[in-house]
Design an enzyme around this catalytic site. Structure first.
Site, PDB file in Angstrom:
ATOM      1  CG  ASP A  72      54.265  -2.907  29.798  1.00  0.00           C
ATOM      2  OD1 ASP A  72      55.173  -2.066  29.967  1.00  0.00           O
ATOM      3  OD2 ASP A  72      53.649  -2.844  28.776  1.00  0.00           O
ATOM      4  CD  GLU A 134      57.735  -0.152  25.621  1.00  0.00           C
ATOM      5  OE1 GLU A 134      58.715   0.286  24.655  1.00  0.00           O
ATOM      6  OE2 GLU A 134      57.483  -1.393  25.560  1.00  0.00           O
TER       7      GLU A 134
END
Ligand SMILES: [Zn+2]
Length: 379
Positions: A72, A134
């Site tokens: 991400d 994350e």
């Protein structure tokens, strides 16, 4: 390095901002790895919209390396980009695009090595761990590290490829994110004696947090970190609707960045004890349905520097450094360390590029990372 750049361009092309799905990227990587004979396991978030990928090249046995990264990226809204952030753009010996440094550059390098690793048929496995979410709390890595901890075999060493300009990092602070909500009573401000003002109660807690910060400034201290103490602060607050109404609700966000070895949960309990014993009792004398809630939104463990093992020593030798660094940002590394795998952070790109407009990674950094991983794995 055509393969790395081509792979990085594909990865950048997937808009994997944390609030969106990363499934298209994960499917692309799983297809690529399947084609090379790697075994892939996917796990998903509770909504089924995002996935982790755990892949193994070589035998399923203990030993071997775990290469870890998040898929991400942070949003681009409100940032002044001079090129499309989701299209890799080559310029000045660098690749520009969201996630080039943080951290699709590392993932592209790792993926580019898989064909030769698969062809070598080595005795030791190489694992890949690619995660979701994350940037918003390491939720994917928490799940994936739990899965790795439950495997019948254990990787010997983990490299998390966050951008460190290829410096070897063996320590960082942890991060506990807390949401605090105060429920008071509404009412006319002329009769505030009959109400519980949620904004004022919240303020008492915030003043207490400031006092805790002052105390923490005095220790425990770890001079390797900047600042060398655990930090605690209020980052966002909202409450009240008008000057002449007693505010019923107030909500604020607290962040604790703890040194390795300092338990952030103990600080959370201290805040809770203050709220429950000194504030809630007084609030309920006025209205029974008032309350203070403190919820942990996410908790990322610190990475504690360990004694220098063989693999860390090799990483230093390969990168030409003579000591490990610590960094101030939190990563997934503490989660893999907690899963029983000795872990360092070392990856291409500059952390100062991360989260910024016109984020880039230089070809030189990608080359260094490629050479680094090859030498680590070969040894
Ligand atoms: Zn990152």
């Amino acid at each position: 390095m055509p393969d790395v750049v081509e792979l990085l361009s594909r990865l950048i092309g997937f808009d994997t901002v944390s609030r969106k799905s990363n499934r298209a990227l994960i499917d692309f990587v799983a297809d690529y790895l399947d084609g090379l004979g790697a075994r892939c396991t996917l796990t998903h978030n509770p909504e089924g919209t995002k996935s982790n990928l755990f892949a193994t090249v070589g035998p399923e046995r203990s030993g071997g390396f775990l290469l870890a990264g998040h898929t991400d990226v942070v949003p681009t809204e409100g940032q002044d980009w001079t090129s499309d952030p989701f299209r890799a753009t080559a310029k000045n010996d660098a690749i520009y695009g969201r996630g080039t440094s943080d951290m699709k550059g590392f993932i592209a390098v790792a993926l580019s090595l898989i064909p030769e690793l698969a062809a070598l048929k080595r005795d030791h496995p190489v694992h890949l761990a690619l995660t979701y979410d994350e940037e918003v709390g390491c939720f994917g890595a928490a799940q994936l590290a739990g899965m790795i901890a439950g495997l019948p075999y254990r990787p010997r060493f983990c490299i998390v490829g966050e951008p460190t300009s290829m410096a070897v990092v063996n320590g960082h602070k942890g991060k506990l994110s807390l949401d605090c909500s105060v429920r008071g009573t509404g009412g006319h401000s002329a009769h505030n004696d009959r109400g519980v003002n949620a904004v004022e109660i919240a303020s008492e807690i915030i003043v207490r947090l400031r006092a805790m910060q002052k105390r923490l400034t005095g220790g425990p201290l770890d001079a390797r970190f900047d600042p060398p103490f655990t930090t605690i602060h209020t980052g966002q607050i909202s409450g009240g609707i008008a000057r002449n109404i007693v505010p019923r609700d107030c909500r604020f966000e607290v962040e604790i960045r703890n040194l390795p070895g300092q338990d952030p949960a103990a600080l959370q309990r201290e805040i809770e004890a203050f709220a429950q014993t000194l504030l809630v009792g007084e609030m309920r004398n006025i209205a029974a349905d008032t309350d203070i809630r403190l919820d942990a939104q996410s908790c990322i463990p610190a990475l504690a520097p360990e004694g220098e093992d063989e693999d860390t020593a090799r990483a230093l030798a390969v990168t030409g450094a003579n000591h490990c660094n610590v960094v101030s940002f939190a990563t997934e590394a503490g989660l893999y360390q907690r899963a029983g795998v000795p872990t360092i952070v070392c990856g291409p790109g500059d952390i100062r590029q991360a989260h910024r407009p016109d984020e880039f990674v230089t070809l030189d950094q990608l080359r260094s990372c490629s050479a680094f991983l090859r030498r680590m794995i070969a040894a």
